[in-house]
Design an enzyme around this catalytic site. Structure first.
Site, PDB file in Angstrom:
ATOM      1  CG  HIS A   1     -38.080  41.760  35.141  1.00  0.00           C
ATOM      2  ND1 HIS A   1     -39.060  42.252  35.975  1.00  0.00           N
ATOM      3  CD2 HIS A   1     -37.269  41.048  35.959  1.00  0.00           C
ATOM      4  CE1 HIS A   1     -38.858  41.844  37.221  1.00  0.00           C
ATOM      5  NE2 HIS A   1     -37.761  41.105  37.241  1.00  0.00           N
TER       6      HIS A   1
ATOM      7  CD  GLU B   1     -40.352  43.256  41.539  1.00  0.00           C
ATOM      8  OE1 GLU B   1     -39.667  42.685  42.421  1.00  0.00           O
ATOM      9  OE2 GLU B   1     -40.026  43.316  40.353  1.00  0.00           O
TER      10      GLU B   1
ATOM     11  CD1 TRP C   1     -41.742  38.479  43.871  1.00  0.00           C
ATOM     12  CD2 TRP C   1     -42.013  39.628  41.966  1.00  0.00           C
ATOM     13  NE1 TRP C   1     -41.166  37.754  42.866  1.00  0.00           N
ATOM     14  CE2 TRP C   1     -41.314  38.431  41.690  1.00  0.00           C
ATOM     15  CE3 TRP C   1     -42.310  40.499  40.919  1.00  0.00           C
ATOM     16  CZ2 TRP C   1     -40.906  38.098  40.396  1.00  0.00           C
ATOM     17  CZ3 TRP C   1     -41.895  40.172  39.644  1.00  0.00           C
ATOM     18  CH2 TRP C   1     -41.204  38.985  39.402  1.00  0.00           C
TER      19      TRP C   1
ATOM     20  CE1 TYR D   1     -38.675  43.082  45.920  1.00  0.00           C
ATOM     21  CE2 TYR D   1     -39.832  41.351  47.093  1.00  0.00           C
ATOM     22  CZ  TYR D   1     -39.533  41.996  45.911  1.00  0.00           C
ATOM     23  OH  TYR D   1     -40.088  41.563  44.736  1.00  0.00           O
TER      24      TYR D   1
ATOM     25  NE  ARG E   1     -42.968  46.332  37.286  1.00  0.00           N
ATOM     26  CZ  ARG E   1     -41.945  45.667  37.845  1.00  0.00           C
ATOM     27  NH1 ARG E   1     -42.172  44.728  38.750  1.00  0.00           N
ATOM     28  NH2 ARG E   1     -40.712  45.933  37.504  1.00  0.00           N
TER      29      ARG E   1
ATOM     30  CG  ASN F   1     -39.302  46.590  42.030  1.00  0.00           C
ATOM     31  OD1 ASN F   1     -40.384  47.094  41.739  1.00  0.00           O
ATOM     32  ND2 ASN F   1     -38.542  45.958  41.155  1.00  0.00           N
TER      33      ASN F   1
END
Ligand code: BGC
Length: 518
Positions: free
Chosen positions: A155, A414, A463, A342, A110, A340
């Site tokens: 982005h 991500e 990522w 985290y 990506r 995404n």
């Protein structure tokens, strides 16, 4: 250049592979071993990057100046005054980088398109052939290696000209510029690109650029911060509204003129933090509310045609409205969900308990977030303040998406780990990134659990492929599977995690063969 393994790394890797208990963790999901075969055969395993963070070549072959080119050159904005002028020099080393992906056995990659390489002055200038050639070469070489391109159209980096002319996302004119940019991408690359994401994290563009003022164009107002201009309560709402309509119009264009012939699919990417109630009794509604404010802000209009009722109730007329025509465009403007993820934090209700002034506000859903419960952190802190390792959050995120937006396939576009400066900055320490391996193993185990529970997840992207320009943190914060020597040689070196990922993906015997030649 493929992956060559130092014998020390090999022994360490073996230890990691054979011993799921080797970290001595207490958290339940750390003990689960995870294998490639826990995921479907056609699952995508990839890595993610973005144009400004890796490309460099910031003035080459007709590229225009972007908001980030300007911002990173303002002294004091970025750690060490780093800029993306050279970054990872991917602009010149993309073939080597594709080889790195191939050597790990990735089947997807990506990346994003630099708007100013394609349209240096937005709609107000010509298409730049130099930029088209660059991305054609990337796409062709990925396909040659059996790697599926997943392309983010925008982005975070856009032509500075659009900021100067009409204040970019503050104006509805930006919708037309975005659609023009997307059209060129579909025309030039759509014959080979089958997975498009229009915008990366529209809510972070709004929060970081217009509420906190830490990203360009650095708008904010007290109590969030002191910027030369901005309104932290109102502007983020306008900026998201314009991005949502830009997305919807680009999807409509794709569906009308390109999709049938090209056979691709399209979505939009958001960042989701998961939340748990600080107090199981009094804070569960705070969790629902904050998720509606961050996830529903973007995906409710896109799936259902309007903002969540939780936002309308609290923000009233401050929240922009969609006309009937807008709703026709936006409702259903996605083929898949891209997230995404985290970290996870606790959420605390501010309606009924006291919270600091800057969080106790409508735009924050009257919710305070904290990583602490009874003085104990929710998970190990990562290198970026505010990020903690909480693997179970991955399972909760997928369950949440599945329930709020049923019948949509999901890509985790991500997920990644940055080491802390206190972990040490010697090259050997950075290469020996066992904490990153532990992170991915435990998050993947949680993802597999969510999938066994019915989550329709189709891909997982780490990522990031390599250390890169981590926005305001510059090159000090490293997320890569590959180490990059930004100070001198720009040489890429596989970290232990790159070896682990290759082994996980089935490149293990290949690694052994290579080892025997060392
Ligand atoms: C962004 C990336 C960024 C990463 C780590 C994501 O939200 O899309 O550009 O590097 O977070 O901070």
């Amino acid at each position: 250049m493929g992956i060559k393994m130092h014998p020390f790394f090999f022994c360490f890797l073996l230890l990691l592979l054979v011993s799921p208990h080797s970290y001595g963790e207490s958290e339940e999901d750390e003990f689960e071993e995870i294998k490639r075969s826990d995921f479907p055969k056609h699952f995508f395993f990839g890595a993610s990057t973005s144009s400004y963070q890796i490309e460099g070549g910031y003035l080459e072959d007709g590229k225009g100046i972007s908001n980030w080119d300007v911002f990173s050159h303002i002294p004091g904005k970025i750690t060490n005054n780093d800029t993306g002028d050279v970054a990872d020099d991917h602009y010149h080393r993309f073939l080597e980088d594709i080889e790195l992906m191939h050597s790990m056995g990735l089947n997807a990659y990506r990346f994003s398109i630099s708007w100013t390489r394609i349209l240096p002055r937005g709609r107000f200038g010509k298409v730049n052939k130099g930029g088209i050639n660059f991305y054609n070469k990337i796409i062709d070489n990925l396909l040659l290696k059996g790697i599926e391109p997943f392309v983010t159209i925008y982005h975070f980096d856009y032509p500075m000209e659009l900021e100067r002319r009409y204040e970019s996302w503050m104006s509805s004119q930006m919708q037309d510029d975005f659609v023009e940019f997307a059209k060129v991408c579909f025309e030039e690359f759509g014959d080979r690109v089958k997975y498009w994401m229009t915008i990366n994290e529209p809510e972070m563009v709004a929060i970081l650029g217009y509420r906190m003022g830490s990203f360009p164009p650095a708008h904010c107002s007290p109590p969030f911060g002191k910027c030369s201009m901005g309104n932290s309560d109102r502007e983020p709402l306008i900026v998201v509204h314009n991005q949502l309509l830009a997305h919807a119009k680009a999807v409509s264009l794709y569906r009308t003129h390109f999709q049938v012939k090209q056979g691709g699919s399209i979505g939009i990417t958001i960042s989701i933090q998961m939340y748990e109630p600080l107090d199981q009794q009094s804070d569960t509604q705070a969790v629902d509310r904050i998720l509606a404010f961050y996830v529903g802000w973007i995906y409710d209009p896109i799936v259902y045609g309007d903002y969540p009722k939780e936002m309308r109730e609290i923000l009233g007329s401050e929240l922009p409205s969609f006309s009937d025509e807008d709703k026709r465009y936006i409702k259903g403007s996605l083929d898949f969900i891209s997230i995404n993820h985290y970290t996870t934090k606790y959420a605390k209700d501010c309606f009924h308990s006291s919270c600091p002034d800057e969080v106790n506000r409508p735009i924050n859903a009257f919710v305070e977030t904290t990583p602490y419960r009874n003085g104990i952190l929710i998970g190990d802190p990562m290198g970026i303040p505010g990020l903690y390792v909480v693997p179970r959050g991955m399972e909760k995120v997928i369950n949440y998406i599945k329930q709020r937006y049923p019948n949509h396939s999901i890509f985790v576009t991500e997920n990644g780990y940055s080491m802390r400066p206190s972990d040490g900055n010697k090259v050997e320490t950075i290469l020996n990134d066992w904490k990153r391996i532990k992170f991915h193993k435990s998050y993947l185990a949680a993802l597999a659990r969510a999938m066994r529970n019915g989550g329709d997840v189709r891909g997982y992207f780490i990522w990031s492929l390599m250390d890169n320009f981590e926005w305001i943190r510059g090159y000090d914060t490293r997320f890569g599977l590959f180490y990059v020597d930004h100070l001198k040689t720009l040489e890429r070196r596989p970290k232990l995690s790159a070896h682990w990922f290759a082994s996980f993906l089935g490149g293990y015997s290949q690694q052994l063969t290579q080892l025997s030649s060392i």
